[in-house]
Design a protein around this motif. Structure first.
Motif, PDB file in Angstrom:
ATOM      1  N   SER A 180       0.809  -1.221   0.000  1.00  0.00           N
ATOM      2  CA  SER A 180       0.000   0.000   0.000  1.00  0.00           C
ATOM      3  C   SER A 180       0.841   1.271   0.000  1.00  0.00           C
ATOM      4  N   ASP A 181       2.087   1.187   0.451  1.00  0.00           N
ATOM      5  CA  ASP A 181       2.929   2.389   0.522  1.00  0.00           C
ATOM      6  C   ASP A 181       3.930   2.467  -0.626  1.00  0.00           C
ATOM      7  N   SER A 182       3.669   1.764  -1.701  1.00  0.00           N
ATOM      8  CA  SER A 182       4.610   1.789  -2.825  1.00  0.00           C
ATOM      9  C   SER A 182       3.858   1.708  -4.141  1.00  0.00           C
ATOM     10  N   TYR A 183       4.596   1.914  -5.226  1.00  0.00           N
ATOM     11  CA  TYR A 183       4.045   1.772  -6.577  1.00  0.00           C
ATOM     12  C   TYR A 183       4.862   0.726  -7.310  1.00  0.00           C
ATOM     13  N   ILE A 184       4.196  -0.054  -8.132  1.00  0.00           N
ATOM     14  CA  ILE A 184       4.920  -1.089  -8.864  1.00  0.00           C
ATOM     15  C   ILE A 184       5.925  -0.472  -9.828  1.00  0.00           C
ATOM     16  N   MET A 185       5.608   0.712 -10.362  1.00  0.00           N
ATOM     17  CA  MET A 185       6.503   1.300 -11.363  1.00  0.00           C
ATOM     18  C   MET A 185       7.825   1.775 -10.758  1.00  0.00           C
ATOM     19  N   THR A 186       7.893   1.857  -9.424  1.00  0.00           N
ATOM     20  CA  THR A 186       9.168   2.191  -8.774  1.00  0.00           C
ATOM     21  C   THR A 186       9.730   0.998  -8.002  1.00  0.00           C
ATOM     22  N   ALA A 187       9.049  -0.132  -8.094  1.00  0.00           N
ATOM     23  CA  ALA A 187       9.560  -1.356  -7.454  1.00  0.00           C
ATOM     24  C   ALA A 187      10.707  -1.906  -8.296  1.00  0.00           C
ATOM     25  N   PRO A 188      11.628  -2.659  -7.689  1.00  0.00           N
ATOM     26  CA  PRO A 188      12.767  -3.175  -8.464  1.00  0.00           C
ATOM     27  C   PRO A 188      12.328  -4.220  -9.492  1.00  0.00           C
ATOM     28  N   PHE A 189      12.912  -4.125 -10.668  1.00  0.00           N
ATOM     29  CA  PHE A 189      12.656  -5.132 -11.702  1.00  0.00           C
ATOM     30  C   PHE A 189      13.334  -6.429 -11.257  1.00  0.00           C
ATOM     31  N   PRO A 190      12.646  -7.567 -11.382  1.00  0.00           N
ATOM     32  CA  PRO A 190      13.227  -8.821 -10.883  1.00  0.00           C
ATOM     33  C   PRO A 190      14.597  -9.131 -11.481  1.00  0.00           C
ATOM     34  N   LYS A 191      15.435  -9.696 -10.637  1.00  0.00           N
ATOM     35  CA  LYS A 191      16.764 -10.141 -11.069  1.00  0.00           C
ATOM     36  C   LYS A 191      16.828 -11.666 -11.009  1.00  0.00           C
ATOM     37  N   VAL A 192      17.803 -12.205 -11.697  1.00  0.00           N
ATOM     38  CA  VAL A 192      17.965 -13.658 -11.743  1.00  0.00           C
ATOM     39  C   VAL A 192      18.759 -14.125 -10.530  1.00  0.00           C
ATOM     40  N   ASP A 193      18.194 -15.086  -9.798  1.00  0.00           N
ATOM     41  CA  ASP A 193      18.924 -15.740  -8.705  1.00  0.00           C
ATOM     42  C   ASP A 193      19.218 -17.160  -9.168  1.00  0.00           C
ATOM     43  N   SER A 194      20.466 -17.411  -9.565  1.00  0.00           N
ATOM     44  CA  SER A 194      20.823 -18.706 -10.152  1.00  0.00           C
ATOM     45  C   SER A 194      20.738 -19.844  -9.144  1.00  0.00           C
ATOM     46  N   THR A 195      20.719 -19.521  -7.825  1.00  0.00           N
ATOM     47  CA  THR A 195      20.645 -20.588  -6.819  1.00  0.00           C
ATOM     48  C   THR A 195      19.280 -21.274  -6.829  1.00  0.00           C
ATOM     49  N   VAL A 196      18.298 -20.645  -7.447  1.00  0.00           N
ATOM     50  CA  VAL A 196      16.947 -21.216  -7.490  1.00  0.00           C
ATOM     51  C   VAL A 196      16.753 -22.064  -8.737  1.00  0.00           C
ATOM     52  N   LEU A 197      17.645 -21.907  -9.711  1.00  0.00           N
ATOM     53  CA  LEU A 197      17.528 -22.709 -10.932  1.00  0.00           C
ATOM     54  C   LEU A 197      17.677 -24.180 -10.575  1.00  0.00           C
ATOM     55  N   ASP A 198      16.724 -24.975 -11.001  1.00  0.00           N
ATOM     56  CA  ASP A 198      16.683 -26.380 -10.573  1.00  0.00           C
ATOM     57  C   ASP A 198      16.339 -27.249 -11.779  1.00  0.00           C
ATOM     58  N   ARG A 199      17.367 -27.744 -12.465  1.00  0.00           N
ATOM     59  CA  ARG A 199      17.157 -28.547 -13.673  1.00  0.00           C
ATOM     60  C   ARG A 199      16.431 -29.851 -13.344  1.00  0.00           C
ATOM     61  N   GLU A 200      16.766 -30.425 -12.184  1.00  0.00           N
ATOM     62  CA  GLU A 200      16.145 -31.702 -11.803  1.00  0.00           C
ATOM     63  C   GLU A 200      14.640 -31.542 -11.623  1.00  0.00           C
TER      64      GLU A 200
END
Length: 906
Positions: A721-741
């Motif tokens: 409620s105290d923020s706007y999406i247009m000023t929220a950070p654009f998502p970044k890639v976290d390679s530790t979550v990549l899970d091929r299995e």
């Protein structure tokens, strides 16, 4: 700031109209489009291609500005101090025409008002009606910094224009002289080469006899035959030219011939420019009315005879044809040539005819005193800047066109014989003739001291001021903070058709006055055409008005459609059906968000983790589908970032569409339902936490494309409620979550579920019927996967019972079989399907379809129907045939499947 609404629940349906008005107003009021004043942030800047002040938003504007806004919002969210400079162009000829038409309704002309009062009327019109397109750009969602809005004739830009003109004059790069120019008889002004649109027209090639004068005997001898597409211009001929190596005319070079109907003697000259293969190999030379002839005239020191006035009527140099319109003169001249036996023959001839880009009148090359820029030295520097990679043209294929233009460029005619525009800052001393060019209006002649100074009447070409746009809008010639921080701009997005009009000129001016390129990238987008690939035009009735379709389908749907089809180098084929399809995507996003938030609202949320921190989600020990969706989210984030950085807007849009609709909604949320409804608080909370995380990230990834619905949904999420999406950070890639299995495992489950669903559909098993299946896994790992994930197979494939077979077990009879790479599945059909009855039913359907198909084929084989019926009726009949064939193919496949089952049972 709007208050939090996550606990109120989303309305059932998305009503885009009030949402779009509300959020755009709030974004502007909060100053969210302004660049953040933090010098540590990297800068990203763009200048809008300034639309004409007379313009209204068309589909090309919608595409161009949607792509710019996607980049601006992406970079703003990604931490850049982002400046997108808006503004409009004064559009000299177009705006003057608008106001002159208004005056005509009052029975007045601009000359009745005089220059000053006419200019006042134009400014009055601009204040009231001009710039409507700015409000329409806001309707599109453009996140320009409107506090920095500029106009090419505002005070600051006018000062920049004057400074540039004076400097170029002082450097000897601007001059005034007699030169051949393109003249519009309707607009009464000179046009630059690139303001002339050439169209292929069916015309004629007249072959005219020019009598050769025998200098020795002083008698008329043979004829030299000249071919021309414009016989009226022969009145201004001052030579006939042949190629030096053309043996047919070697004996005539240096002799005189008699110009028919005018009785003026002109020479035969030899010039390498002549094409011996064109016409007769002999060409008339009219230096005052043809660009190539003008150059030839300079080489051979030929006189120039101007035969047209400003209305393209024959002047006093045309003898008996004086006062005639150019086309009337043509008819009279042809008649007179025939009467005198001087017309050899007439051929049909296809040739390119130049038209004024504003009023479409056929232009007339004409010798005139004009102001010019010597562009070759400027063009060379601008070409090298692209060759060296200081500016990159995307797609790269356009570089060759740019190179060809910059290599063969001619001096730029910058004077226009109209009143609306930047008046050229030049004066002529009426006493001594001195030409004075100054930054400030002079009061006396610097040469003789006279105060009798006459101001230049012409104004500058509109493109002269817009060529300065990347630096003049940032405050030049002053050394402003904006100029230091945001020049050179990061990227220019524009249509390929103004690569020469505008892009090349900005390159030349930016490098010359700023010492650096005006932009690091130029992205040239293609045209928007109708669904059949035809150019849109009002006469064809195939125009898609973005303002109308935004009212009908919502701005987000229009923007996403344009982005999804904006493939580099390819025209966009647009239809309402496609826009409607993406409206369904917007609704899908809304409904998925509603599903997640309904679970959030209705359950006790004790211990729920709501986070954007992936590490906290890992601590919750996500299950297989949750690991999979988080991994797929990271892949999507990477794909979107890579695509946007490469200006592959369509690739980014398709990646988002596929991820959200197919992976997140169709698969993950369906797999999540048992956990969302679980009695285990920890299991439910974990599922909601992952769902919220993916929804939060997806909305941020989607925001640059569809800003309104994403901003609305953002404020329903917990803690937003105290923020706007247009000023929220654009998502970044976290390679530790990549899970091929996890991805491989879910892919296997999707194949199993998809196989069962397909078999159910092919066999005509009722969608609600619960199935019993037997599974033969090829490995222990696959068996464990199916056992551990049976809840998802049962949920998504409507399976009641799963049994496992070993390799030694007999395959079940009377079962539908699905063979995959690593597993075989047998669906028991007992009590679900009467094969014989189903085959009878299919045979009846097949018979009816074949009868329908035969009727349609007979129609199309009938010439009377094909030739006389309306096109759309014939097209519809052809479409019916295609549909019948497809349905028959499906029935035949279904029958084969059932027949195979019968064999197995026996």
């Amino acid at each position: 700031m709007s208050e939090a609404r996550s606990n109120q629940g989303l309305p059932k349906a998305y009503d885009f109209a009030p949402v779009e008005q509300k959020w755009y107003r709030e974004w502007v009021e909060k100053g969210l489009f302004k660049p953040i004043e933090d010098p540590s942030r990297p800068a990203f800047s763009m200048v809008i291609p300034p639309p004409n002040v007379t313009g209204v938003l068309h589909i090309g504007h919608a595409l161009n500005n949607t792509l710019q806004d996607i980049l601006a919002r992406y970079k703003r969210m990604d931490g850049y101090a982002t400046l997108w400079v808006p503004g409009t162009d004064h559009a000299g000829i177009a705006t003057q025409n608008v106001v002159e038409r208004m005056l005509a309704q009052e029975g007045l002309t601009r000359h009745d008002l005089g220059r000053e009062k006419f200019i006042d009327r134009v400014w009055e019109w601009k204040k009231k009606s001009g710039g409507r397109i700015i409000e329409q750009l806001k309707r599109l969602g453009c996140s320009c910094d409107w506090s920095r809005e500029r106009f090419t004739m505002d005070e600051g830009l006018s000062r920049a224009v004057r400074e540039v003109f004076v400097r170029l004059f002082e450097e000897g790069l601007i001059y005034k002289g007699d030169y051949i120019i393109n003249w519009c008889p309707r607009c009464h002004t000179a046009l630059a080469d690139i303001e002339v649109e050439h169209e292929e027209k069916e015309g004629k090639l007249w072959h005219i006899k020019y009598p050769v004068v025998d200098a020795d005997a002083n008698t008329t001898g043979s004829y030299i035959i000249v071919a021309t597409t414009r016989p009226e211009t022969m009145l201004g001929d001052t030579a006939v030219a042949v190629h030096p190596e053309d043996d047919r005319y070697k004996d005539l070079v240096g002799k005189e011939i008699e110009l028919p109907l005018v009785n003026r003697k002109i020479p035969v000259i030899a010039d390498d420019h002549v094409d011996p293969e064109f016409g007769t190999g002999a060409v008339k030379v009219t230096p005052a009315h043809d660009f190539n002839d003008f150059e030839m005239g300079l080489r051979h020191k030929l006189p120039s005879v101007n035969i047209f006035d400003e209305n393209a009527r024959i002047n006093e140099n045309g003898g008996p044809y004086k006062g005639l319109d150019r086309y009337e003169a043509r008819s009279r001249i042809i008649e007179d040539l025939e009467a005198n036996g001087l017309l050899e023959k007439v051929d049909e001839h296809l040739h390119a005819v130049g038209h004024c880009y504003r009023c479409k009148t056929v232009v007339e090359p004409r010798l005139s005193k004009q102001w010019f820029v010597k562009v070759k030295p400027l063009a060379e520097v601008a070409l090298n800047a692209v060759k060296e990679g200081r500016t990159n043209i995307v797609p790269e294929s356009w570089f060759r066109t740019y190179e060809e233009w910059m290599t063969n460029i001619r001096d730029w005619c910058i004077s226009r014989q109209i009143w609306w525009g930047h008046r050229i800052p030049a004066w002529e001393c009426e006493n001594c003739g001195e030409l004075i060019v100054k930054r400030d209006d002079p009061v006396s002649c610097p040469k003789c001291g006279s105060t009798s100074l006459k101001r230049e009447q012409d104004v500058l070409d509109t493109w002269f001021s817009s060529a300065l746009w990347p630096f003049s809008t940032l405050g030049w010639p002053d050394e402003t903070e904006d100029l230091r921080r945001f020049y050179p701009t990061s990227v220019l997005i524009t249509s390929f058709d103004i690569l020469f009009f505008w892009v090349a000129r900005m390159m030349m001016m930016g490098l010359h006055f700023m010492g650096d390129v005006p932009f690091k990238y130029v992205y040239l987008h293609a045209l928007v055409r109708d669904k059949d690939g035809k150019k849109m035009s009002k006469s064809k009735g195939n125009v898609i008005d973005p303002l109308v379709i935004m009212e009908k389908y919502g701005t987000d749907a229009v923007r996403f459609t344009l982005a999804a089809f904006a493939a580099q180098g390819r025209d966009i084929k647009l239809s309402e059906e496609r826009i409607e399809g993406y409206k369904h995507f917007i609704n899908k996003i809304w409904n998925a968000s509603r599903l997640i938030l309904m679970n959030l609202d209705e359950k006790d949320q004790g211990g729920l983790v709501i986070t954007q921190d992936i590490e906290e989600l890992k601590d919750l020990k996500p299950n297989l589908p949750e690991k999979w969706i988080l991994s797929r989210l990271m892949h999507t984030t990477e794909n979107v970032r890579t695509a946007l950085d490469a200006f592959d807007f369509d690739v980014a849009a398709r990646a988002l569409y596929s991820f959200f609709w197919h992976e997140f909604c169709d698969w993950y949320l369906e797999m999540a339902k048992p956990h969302l409804n679980s009695e285990s608080e920890a299991e439910r909370n974990r599922s909601i936490a992952v769902s919220l995380f993916v929804l939060d990230s997806s909305l941020r990834l989607l925001h640059p494309f569809i800003p309104f619905v994403t901003e609305e949904l953002w404020h329903y999420l917990p803690g937003k409620s105290d923020s706007y999406i247009m000023t929220a950070p654009f998502p970044k890639v976290d390679s530790t979550v990549l899970d091929r299995e996890a991805e491989d495992a879910i892919q296997i489950l999707m194949s199993i579920i998809g196989g069962i669903r397909n078999s159910r559909a092919e066999l005509g098993i009722h969608p609600g019927a619960q199935l019993s299946i037997k599974v033969l896994p090829h490995t222990e790992k696959i068996k464990n996967l199916i056992q551990d994930s049976s809840i998802y197979i049962k949920q998504l494939a409507r399976v009641e019972k799963i049994e496992f077979l070993s390799a030694d077990d007999e395959r079940p009879k009377g079962s539908a079989t699905i063979i995959l790479d690593n597993v075989e599945i047998f669906i028991s059909l007992s009590g679900l399907l009467d094969v014989e009855e189903e085959l009878n039913k299919l045979s009846k359907q097949e018979k009816k379809l074949r009868n329908d198909l035969e009727r349609s084929k007979k129609k199309l084989e009938n010439p009377n129907f094909v030739n006389k019926a309306p096109e759309d009726v014939v097209a519809k009949e052809k479409e019916k045939v295609e549909q019948f064939l497809k349905r028959l193919e499906k029935i035949e496949h279904h029958k084969r499947t059932l027949e195979e089952l019968c064999k197995k049972e026996s």
